[in-house]
Write a protein that holds these residues in place. Structure first.
Motif, mmCIF file in Angstrom:
data_model
loop_
_atom_site.group_PDB
_atom_site.id
_atom_site.type_symbol
_atom_site.label_atom_id
_atom_site.label_comp_id
_atom_site.label_asym_id
_atom_site.label_seq_id
_atom_site.Cartn_x
_atom_site.Cartn_y
_atom_site.Cartn_z
ATOM 1 N N HIS A 1 0.830 -1.203 0.000
ATOM 2 C CA HIS A 1 0.000 0.000 0.000
ATOM 3 C C HIS A 1 0.867 1.256 0.000
ATOM 4 O O HIS A 1 2.067 1.211 0.277
ATOM 5 C CB HIS A 1 -0.926 0.021 1.228
ATOM 6 N N ARG A 2 0.221 2.368 -0.289
ATOM 7 C CA ARG A 2 0.860 3.682 -0.278
ATOM 8 C C ARG A 2 -0.006 4.631 0.543
ATOM 9 O O ARG A 2 -0.510 5.637 0.052
ATOM 10 C CB ARG A 2 1.054 4.208 -1.708
ATOM 11 N N CYS B 1 5.970 2.300 3.491
ATOM 12 C CA CYS B 1 6.228 1.926 2.093
ATOM 13 C C CYS B 1 7.430 2.666 1.513
ATOM 14 O O CYS B 1 8.011 2.232 0.510
ATOM 15 C CB CYS B 1 4.991 2.187 1.246
ATOM 16 N N ARG B 2 7.822 3.785 2.157
ATOM 17 C CA ARG B 2 8.916 4.602 1.628
ATOM 18 C C ARG B 2 10.232 4.382 2.363
ATOM 19 O O ARG B 2 11.252 4.940 1.963
ATOM 20 C CB ARG B 2 8.535 6.090 1.695
ATOM 21 N N GLY C 1 -4.088 4.341 -1.013
ATOM 22 C CA GLY C 1 -3.244 4.747 -2.134
ATOM 23 C C GLY C 1 -3.112 3.734 -3.254
ATOM 24 O O GLY C 1 -2.206 3.852 -4.081
#
Length: 260
Positions: A45-46, A53-54, A154
């Motif tokens: 997911h974002r 996620c980053r 996202g």
């Protein structure tokens, strides 16, 4: 017999969990009776409110290394396997095998899933269901109806994949499945509509299977220190409303949730 408790051995594990909770309320334990471990930082997911996620995915501990961790806490009573997406680990079954070897009395194992990898989530749940083993609880994340959930997560199609995961997990014997709703600025005040939508799409769903939690800000874990949060009054109003609406059946998980 309690749901998800596998005969007399499972009941003994549940009693071990109950004693650990009661003892910890009176005196801090020397070793933890509950652990939350992040198996991976991989995530599909974002989410607008989360930075996992980053983040740098780093080097994951191997199944053998997790086995050493479990062997160091043989009296562990409660384990949360999280991430990232814990079922994304292709060696999940090996990790669980080492858990079985190292923690002979564990009473409850839980993992959350965003629902983007239904088959892997099902495989993970089945791996945890060994004869006489612990109670297994899986939370599938739902933060809105189809449009709102996909927006907050996202990823287009995220809601439908989560529904697919729910249905698959419902078919795994002995596994209790609940819906996890993270209260946040994008959905605060909307939980009744979300619950109605879940009842339309999720077989067997009722309010007793809705677990509401709060958006947490954490620079070291979620990487979301700058995330916007709803007001305390809004969040508390939603939490109290969900608690009041849920069924009052007796259940250890429900009791712990209400106390929290």
């Amino acid at each position: 017999m309690l749901a998800g408790v596998d005969g007399a051995p499972g009941l003994l594990r549940h009693m071990h969990l109950a004693r650990a909770l009661a003892s910890a309320a009176l005196q801090p334990p020397v070793l933890p009776f509950k652990l939350t471990i992040a198996l991976t930082w991989r995530c599909h997911h974002r989410c607008v409110s989360c930075g996992i996620c980053r983040r740098d995915k780093g080097t994951e501990l191997t199944a053998a290394q997790w086995g050493q961790v479990f062997a160091s806490v043989p009296d562990l009573a409660w384990l949360d396997l999280t991430g990232g997406e814990a079922p994304a680990r292709l060696d999940f079954a090996s990790i669980v095998n080492n858990l079985n070897k190292g923690c002979h009395r564990i009473g409850l194992v839980h993992f959350p899933t965003a629902g983007m990898v239904p088959q892997q989530a099902g495989t993970a749940a089945r791996a945890l269901r060994w004869p006489g083993g612990p109670r297994v609880l899986v939370t599938v994340s739902f933060d809105g109806d189809r449009a709102l959930h996909d927006k907050l997560r996202g990823v287009a199609g995220a809601f439908d994949r989560a529904v697919q995961t729910w249905r698959l997990l419902q078919g795994v014997p002995g596994v209790q499945v609940v819906a996890g709703l993270t209260l946040q600025p994008g959905n605060v005040g909307q939980w009744p509509r979300i619950a109605q939508e879940l009842a339309r799409h999720l077989p067997g769903f009722d309010l007793s299977l809705l677990h509401a939690n709060l958006l947490h800000r954490s620079p070291h874990y979620f990487g979301n220190a700058d995330a916007v949060s709803a007001t305390d009054a809004e969040l508390l109003a939603d939490l109290h409303a969900v608690a009041a609406a849920k069924a009052k059946r007796w259940d250890p998980v429900q009791a712990i949730e209400r106390a929290y």
